[in-house]
Design a protein around this motif. Sequence first.
Motif, mmCIF file in Angstrom:
data_model
loop_
_atom_site.group_PDB
_atom_site.id
_atom_site.type_symbol
_atom_site.label_atom_id
_atom_site.label_comp_id
_atom_site.label_asym_id
_atom_site.label_seq_id
_atom_site.Cartn_x
_atom_site.Cartn_y
_atom_site.Cartn_z
ATOM 1 N N ASN A 98 0.661 -1.303 0.012
ATOM 2 C CA ASN A 98 -0.023 0.005 0.417
ATOM 3 C C ASN A 98 0.653 1.673 -0.243
ATOM 4 O OD1 ASN A 98 -2.527 1.016 0.445
ATOM 5 N ND2 ASN A 98 -2.418 1.375 2.209
ATOM 6 N N ALA A 99 1.787 0.698 -0.426
ATOM 7 C CA ALA A 99 3.129 2.455 -0.568
ATOM 8 C C ALA A 99 2.901 3.122 -1.636
ATOM 9 C CB ALA A 99 4.577 2.038 -1.096
ATOM 10 N N PHE A 100 2.996 4.683 -0.826
ATOM 11 C CA PHE A 100 2.938 5.600 -2.422
ATOM 12 C C PHE A 100 3.677 5.490 -3.219
ATOM 13 C CE2 PHE A 100 0.552 7.441 0.988
ATOM 14 C CZ PHE A 100 -0.536 7.650 0.498
ATOM 15 N N GLN A 101 3.903 5.303 -4.356
ATOM 16 C CA GLN A 101 4.804 5.330 -5.296
ATOM 17 C C GLN A 101 5.569 5.912 -6.520
ATOM 18 O OE1 GLN A 101 2.682 2.201 -7.878
ATOM 19 N NE2 GLN A 101 3.004 0.109 -6.433
ATOM 20 N N MET A 102 6.598 6.027 -5.667
ATOM 21 C CA MET A 102 7.223 7.217 -6.597
ATOM 22 C C MET A 102 7.709 7.111 -8.710
ATOM 23 S SD MET A 102 11.245 8.296 -6.841
ATOM 24 C CE MET A 102 10.980 9.609 -5.041
ATOM 25 N N GLN A 103 7.075 8.070 -9.424
ATOM 26 C CA GLN A 103 7.589 7.810 -10.536
ATOM 27 C C GLN A 103 7.861 8.984 -11.184
ATOM 28 O OE1 GLN A 103 3.074 7.365 -11.160
ATOM 29 N NE2 GLN A 103 2.670 5.438 -11.948
ATOM 30 N N ASN A 104 8.499 7.934 -12.275
ATOM 31 C CA ASN A 104 9.682 9.088 -12.927
ATOM 32 C C ASN A 104 9.927 10.096 -11.759
ATOM 33 O OD1 ASN A 104 9.198 7.859 -15.807
ATOM 34 N ND2 ASN A 104 7.123 9.334 -14.923
ATOM 35 N N GLY A 105 10.576 9.591 -10.559
ATOM 36 C CA GLY A 105 11.920 11.524 -9.866
ATOM 37 C C GLY A 105 10.735 12.118 -9.150
#
Length: 290
Positions: A98-105
């Motif tokens: 359920n983690a917040f996912q970093m995308q493209n930095g």
Amino acid sequence: MIGRCFSSSDGRGSIGNAMVRALSPRNWMSSRRNRRMQSSHTPTISTSSSPQGVCLCTWMTHCIIRLPSPGPGGVPRGGLGGSGWSAGELVYIEGSNNAFQMQNGLLVFEAESTRLAGAWRERTSFGGYTGSAYIVWREGNTDTATDREKSDVMTYIIEVPEAGSYRLQMRATSPDPGDLYNDLFLRVLGDGIFAEAVDPSPEGNTDYVNMGQDWFKVFNNSTERWSWQASHVDHDAHEIFINVAEAGEYVLQIAGRSNQFRVDRFVLFDEERFTENQATDLNNPESPRG
């Protein structure tokens, strides 16, 4: 080895029903792969002590375990309730799902997007917030001084896809720019993550503070208007960076410090890919979870 986490909506540590599966203490320390845990849904951040150790569980499937301190001959004794366990090294357990996912930095998450703790309240009365609301600590309290005890800890699980150094920004405001109203405590946890504060001076010298995984103060001097600022070091604002050694899930926690401090949104971003204006653009959606 099977242990039981305690959980309680009132924070008093009553026994909950979250059964956790863990490897042996030796295997916990042997590799990152062996630090995984399967856990059922746990409704609150909670603390328990048992012969298996001390388990700090969030409402997501994620736990942090304190390792034992063995007595002579490697046999645990004394410690918490005579169990032989004491407050040892914090070990991060992966697998929240359920983690917040970093995308493209770029990582964006709303302050209200986790379970509230203690005196934190979710509110909508002060306009201009993003998401569904903002959070405020000790709302309306003008009699109590700042709290240095790291009270009312709120936990956010984040996933970073690659090693790097990521700038932290916080959208917040307060009724007064003074020390009694304008800050909170923050820390990061996980294998290979640490926080630092950097102040590039006009002369080209760089003041540097390594906060590691300790609690540190983050302030925002905005008064009665939302503004982006996440600074450390009193009277000499340093920018804050979160550094990770490898891809993985990590923990970011905040705790109350100043009365009536309002927090709306956080971002982490790679300065080589985004300008500050791009990263803090309010049109950026909250990062996906998974």
